[in-house]
Design a protein around this motif. Structure first.
Motif, PDB file in Angstrom:
ATOM      1  N   THR A 166     -14.746  18.017  24.206  1.00 44.49           N
ATOM      2  CA  THR A 166     -13.838  19.111  23.842  1.00 44.49           C
ATOM      3  C   THR A 166     -12.556  19.040  24.647  1.00 44.49           C
ATOM      4  O   THR A 166     -11.574  19.706  24.321  1.00 44.49           O
ATOM      5  CB  THR A 166     -14.496  20.477  24.135  1.00 44.49           C
ATOM      6  OG1 THR A 166     -15.042  20.426  25.449  1.00 44.49           O
ATOM      7  CG2 THR A 166     -15.570  20.807  23.136  1.00 44.49           C
ATOM      8  N   ASP A 167     -12.585  18.222  25.705  1.00 43.87           N
ATOM      9  CA  ASP A 167     -11.448  18.259  26.623  1.00 43.87           C
ATOM     10  C   ASP A 167     -10.688  16.934  26.644  1.00 43.87           C
ATOM     11  O   ASP A 167     -10.000  16.635  27.607  1.00 43.87           O
ATOM     12  CB  ASP A 167     -11.949  18.604  28.032  1.00 43.87           C
ATOM     13  CG  ASP A 167     -13.091  17.685  28.453  1.00 43.87           C
ATOM     14  OD1 ASP A 167     -13.555  16.901  27.599  1.00 43.87           O
ATOM     15  OD2 ASP A 167     -13.509  17.747  29.625  1.00 43.87           O
ATOM     16  N   TRP A 168     -10.865  16.115  25.566  1.00 43.86           N
ATOM     17  CA  TRP A 168     -10.125  14.863  25.545  1.00 43.86           C
ATOM     18  C   TRP A 168      -8.642  15.157  25.323  1.00 43.86           C
ATOM     19  O   TRP A 168      -8.283  16.147  24.680  1.00 43.86           O
ATOM     20  CB  TRP A 168     -10.646  13.930  24.444  1.00 43.86           C
ATOM     21  CG  TRP A 168     -12.033  13.380  24.742  1.00 43.86           C
ATOM     22  CD1 TRP A 168     -12.907  13.864  25.670  1.00 43.86           C
ATOM     23  CD2 TRP A 168     -12.677  12.272  24.110  1.00 43.86           C
ATOM     24  NE1 TRP A 168     -14.055  13.136  25.660  1.00 43.86           N
ATOM     25  CE2 TRP A 168     -13.952  12.142  24.713  1.00 43.86           C
ATOM     26  CE3 TRP A 168     -12.302  11.376  23.100  1.00 43.86           C
ATOM     27  CZ2 TRP A 168     -14.846  11.142  24.344  1.00 43.86           C
ATOM     28  CZ3 TRP A 168     -13.195  10.396  22.725  1.00 43.86           C
ATOM     29  CH2 TRP A 168     -14.455  10.274  23.341  1.00 43.86           C
ATOM     30  N   VAL A 221      -8.706   7.919  19.198  1.00 45.30           N
ATOM     31  CA  VAL A 221     -10.080   7.442  19.354  1.00 45.30           C
ATOM     32  C   VAL A 221     -11.079   8.375  18.664  1.00 45.30           C
ATOM     33  O   VAL A 221     -11.812   7.957  17.763  1.00 45.30           O
ATOM     34  CB  VAL A 221     -10.447   7.298  20.854  1.00 45.30           C
ATOM     35  CG1 VAL A 221     -11.879   6.787  20.990  1.00 45.30           C
ATOM     36  CG2 VAL A 221      -9.460   6.367  21.553  1.00 45.30           C
ATOM     37  N   LEU A 222     -11.058   9.643  19.072  1.00 46.84           N
ATOM     38  CA  LEU A 222     -12.082  10.568  18.565  1.00 46.84           C
ATOM     39  C   LEU A 222     -12.019  10.729  17.048  1.00 46.84           C
ATOM     40  O   LEU A 222     -13.023  10.531  16.347  1.00 46.84           O
ATOM     41  CB  LEU A 222     -11.912  11.931  19.261  1.00 46.84           C
ATOM     42  CG  LEU A 222     -12.900  13.013  18.833  1.00 46.84           C
ATOM     43  CD1 LEU A 222     -14.324  12.570  19.102  1.00 46.84           C
ATOM     44  CD2 LEU A 222     -12.609  14.319  19.554  1.00 46.84           C
ATOM     45  N   LEU A 223     -10.837  11.062  16.537  1.00 49.97           N
ATOM     46  CA  LEU A 223     -10.718  11.321  15.103  1.00 49.97           C
ATOM     47  C   LEU A 223     -11.052  10.079  14.264  1.00 49.97           C
ATOM     48  O   LEU A 223     -11.848  10.172  13.317  1.00 49.97           O
ATOM     49  CB  LEU A 223      -9.312  11.856  14.798  1.00 49.97           C
ATOM     50  CG  LEU A 223      -9.090  12.385  13.387  1.00 49.97           C
ATOM     51  CD1 LEU A 223     -10.071  13.500  13.050  1.00 49.97           C
ATOM     52  CD2 LEU A 223      -7.657  12.896  13.225  1.00 49.97           C
ATOM     53  N   PRO A 263     -15.952  20.566  14.975  1.00 46.63           N
ATOM     54  CA  PRO A 263     -15.238  20.412  16.249  1.00 46.63           C
ATOM     55  C   PRO A 263     -13.726  20.542  16.099  1.00 46.63           C
ATOM     56  O   PRO A 263     -13.164  20.101  15.093  1.00 46.63           O
ATOM     57  CB  PRO A 263     -15.619  19.013  16.705  1.00 46.63           C
ATOM     58  CG  PRO A 263     -16.256  18.347  15.538  1.00 46.63           C
ATOM     59  CD  PRO A 263     -16.806  19.411  14.678  1.00 46.63           C
ATOM     60  N   SER A 264     -13.092  21.132  17.078  1.00 45.02           N
ATOM     61  CA  SER A 264     -11.621  21.156  17.046  1.00 45.02           C
ATOM     62  C   SER A 264     -11.099  19.867  17.633  1.00 45.02           C
ATOM     63  O   SER A 264     -11.637  19.351  18.609  1.00 45.02           O
ATOM     64  CB  SER A 264     -11.013  22.297  17.852  1.00 45.02           C
ATOM     65  OG  SER A 264     -11.957  23.218  18.197  1.00 45.02           O
ATOM     66  N   ILE A 265     -10.089  19.356  16.998  1.00 45.58           N
ATOM     67  CA  ILE A 265      -9.469  18.127  17.474  1.00 45.58           C
ATOM     68  C   ILE A 265      -8.143  18.516  18.124  1.00 45.58           C
ATOM     69  O   ILE A 265      -7.251  19.027  17.440  1.00 45.58           O
ATOM     70  CB  ILE A 265      -9.193  17.159  16.306  1.00 45.58           C
ATOM     71  CG1 ILE A 265     -10.485  16.831  15.547  1.00 45.58           C
ATOM     72  CG2 ILE A 265      -8.526  15.886  16.813  1.00 45.58           C
ATOM     73  CD1 ILE A 265     -11.488  16.052  16.337  1.00 45.58           C
ATOM     74  N   PRO A 266      -8.011  18.319  19.454  1.00 44.47           N
ATOM     75  CA  PRO A 266      -6.736  18.658  20.097  1.00 44.47           C
ATOM     76  C   PRO A 266      -5.581  17.967  19.383  1.00 44.47           C
ATOM     77  O   PRO A 266      -5.692  16.797  18.997  1.00 44.47           O
ATOM     78  CB  PRO A 266      -6.913  18.115  21.514  1.00 44.47           C
ATOM     79  CG  PRO A 266      -8.392  18.056  21.730  1.00 44.47           C
ATOM     80  CD  PRO A 266      -8.993  17.769  20.395  1.00 44.47           C
TER      81      PRO A 266
END
Lengths: 326, 235
Positions: free
Chosen positions: A62-64, A72-74, A149-152
């Motif tokens: 959650t803190d990336w 990376v995450l998305l 999940p929320s994506i920053p």
């Protein structure tokens, strides 16, 4: 008024982009096997859950930072969603449709409805568990909506453009449609499998005489549609903030409407049909006065549009697959 | 090279081909003659694997091939230019030829074979980016034959290549078929135009309602009274 129009233009286009991404799957499969794959909405839902599972397996970050999240995450979540959707779609084709290839046309259609119910219930009952073993500690179940999940950098972010407020998830959806359309164009026009797909949709017997393995082409069509549906699943999660086992039903029906609107079997038509449908919904809820313009009526206007097209232009806006003289 | 044994093929419950036997030897041109509905196209479609046999066997180069999927049969070296040409009309000439070479992976060989088709039929080379549907009947037939050649077949099956063509165009096509034979391609030719077909054929088979009535060398059949009466308009 002008600002409201542009606001709804953006809202409509981004909603339409979501429909378009799903609609491609209906149209590609229909173009080749003349099957309305009514389980395709569930393939979209499985894509969203696949992305969610990927996020869980990555340790629920959650803190990336914004950069790592976007780069990376998305992408990993999209790939995870694609793997889940494509695997499900290919298995569905193999076990629910292929055995019925030479059956009357109603049989695979009923099979598709069966697959649709099966996939919904499977996710509802088994998500977060290992069948016959038990629940996975810490995993949510999917009996009701699951928060996505929320994506920053995307979730909750907006851009102000004049008087128009644009949500970042809307930009993500439109961008995803643009990138997907380019990939799709390249695949269809420039790759051997893509050309084989077009040939098979135009004349399956002659495609066989060219040495094309039609079974493989059919699998490719299901896979391509599923991959785009998975992207749509992620876009849906980002846009609405949660996903649930039923989300494929209405989205699938709307996307099917979009495919028919554009001319089923026609890939460009699916994209145009999706965008037109999204725009129609957004504009109807804003500019139709009184209770008929309330958001409760948006689905009504979408399907009214479908009925009008079926009555007055059954081949769709861009025309269905052109049937050649022999 | 190709041997058909007691082949029966049906559409639903109607037998279209009722137990035929024939052989094609390597390097030959063999003609199947007969009127509409005699079972000629059905025979070719069965050999290509588009139709299943009710009974009987098909052997190619010493191996049994009936029951195999159509794309495997193309890979073995049997190509067909189907009746009515069946081009991909909205695709360009070049794309049609590329699809003909679908079973091959040697990019260099595909390129040189494509050039060979363009040499053989210059009009195709000059307009290679145009959609196949825009060409005249004769030109489309050239493309259909060229497309079938692109898999570099050992056996090329042509279903009524002269259909709908002018006499001059028919001559051009027949000349091409002879050239292909000279290049070592074996040819199975289905025709209603008996004069054209028999004058090139090493061997001819006459089909009527799903059965082979008689067979002989092409020359002998051209002089045969039964053939002359039925197919050449002699009285």
């Amino acid at each position: 008024m002008v600002e409201l129009f542009f606001q709804q233009l953006i809202n409509g286009l981004s909603l339409g982009a979501l429909y378009a991404l799903i609609a491609v799957g209906y149209t590609v499969v229909y173009g080749i096997v003349q099957l309305i794959n009514f389980a395709h909405g569930e393939i979209f839902m499985i894509g969203a859950f696949g992305a969610f599972v990927t996020w869980m397996l990555l340790g629920r970050p959650t803190d990336w930072s914004v950069a790592t999240s976007l780069l990376v995450l998305l992408p990993l979540m999209i790939i995870g969603g694609m793997v889940a959707s494509v695997a499900t779609a290919v298995a569905t084709e193999r076990f629910a449709y292929r055995p019925l290839r030479n059956a009357p046309r109603l049989a695979p259609l009923i099979s598709a409805i069966g697959v649709s119910v099966f996939l919904q219930e499977f996710v509802r009952l088994f998500f977060g568990t290992i069948p016959f073993v038990g629940r996975i500690p810490g995993w949510p179940d999917a009996k009701s909506a699951v928060p996505f999940p929320s994506i920053p950098g995307i979730s909750g972010q907006t851009i102000q453009l004049g008087g128009v407020l644009i949500q970042m998830p809307a930009i993500f959806t439109l961008g995803a449609l643009a990138v997907s359309t380019v990939f799709l164009w390249y695949f269809v026009n420039r790759t051997k499998t893509g050309r084989a797909m077009v040939a098979t949709s135009q004349d399956p017997d002659t495609a066989r005489l060219m040495g094309i393995n039609v079974d493989r082409v059919i699998v490719a069509a299901f896979a391509v549609g599923a991959a785009l549906a998975a992207v749509a699943g992620v876009a849906h999660g980002l846009r609405y903030g949660n996903i649930d086992f039923r989300m494929g039903f209405l989205a699938g029906l709307k996307a099917f409407t979009a495919a028919v609107l554009g001319g089923i079997g026609n890939i460009n038509g699916a994209v145009v049909g999706g965008l037109v449908l999204g725009l129609a919904e957004a504009m109807a809820t804003t500019f139709i006065p009184g209770q008929f313009g309330s958001s409760a009526w948006k689905d009504v206007w979408a399907f009214v549009l479908l009925i009008l097209v079926l009555v007055f232009r059954p081949q769709g806006l861009l025309g269905a697959k052109v049937v050649d003289r022999a | 090279m190709l041997e058909i044994k007691k082949m029966v093929v049906a559409y639903g419950r109607v037998n279209a081909v009722k137990g035929i036997d024939f052989t094609v030897e390597k390097g030959q041109i063999v003609s199947l003659l007969g009127t509409n509905g005699a079972g000629k196209s059905t025979t070719l479609r069965a050999i290509s694997g588009l139709l299943k046999l009710v009974s009987g066997e098909i052997w190619f180069e010493g191996e049994r091939i009936d029951g195999q999927p159509a794309h495997k049969i193309v890979e073995r070296g049997i190509a067909q230019s189907p009746e009515g040409r069946r081009l991909f009309r909205q695709m360009s000439v070049e794309d049609n030829l590329k699809l003909g070479a679908y079973s091959r992976k040697d990019a260099g060989g595909i390129k040189s074979d494509m050039d060979r088709v363009y040499d053989l039929f210059p009009v195709l080379g000059e307009r290679r980016t145009e959609a196949a549907g825009l060409f005249s009947g004769g030109e489309q037939q050239m493309l259909a034959i060229g497309r079938a050649m692109m898999s570099r077949p050992k056996l090329l099956m042509l279903d009524e290549p002269s259909m709908g063509l002018s006499p001059i165009m028919t001559q051009t096509i027949m000349k091409t078929i002879q050239d292909l034979q000279a290049d070592g391609v074996t040819i199975l030719l289905v025709e209603q135009n008996a004069q054209a077909a028999l004058s090139l054929a090493d061997r001819g088979y006459v089909l009527e309602v799903g059965q082979i009535m008689f067979s002989d060398t092409g020359k002998a059949l051209l002089g045969d009274d039964r053939v002359r009466k039925a197919y050449l308009g002699a009285d």
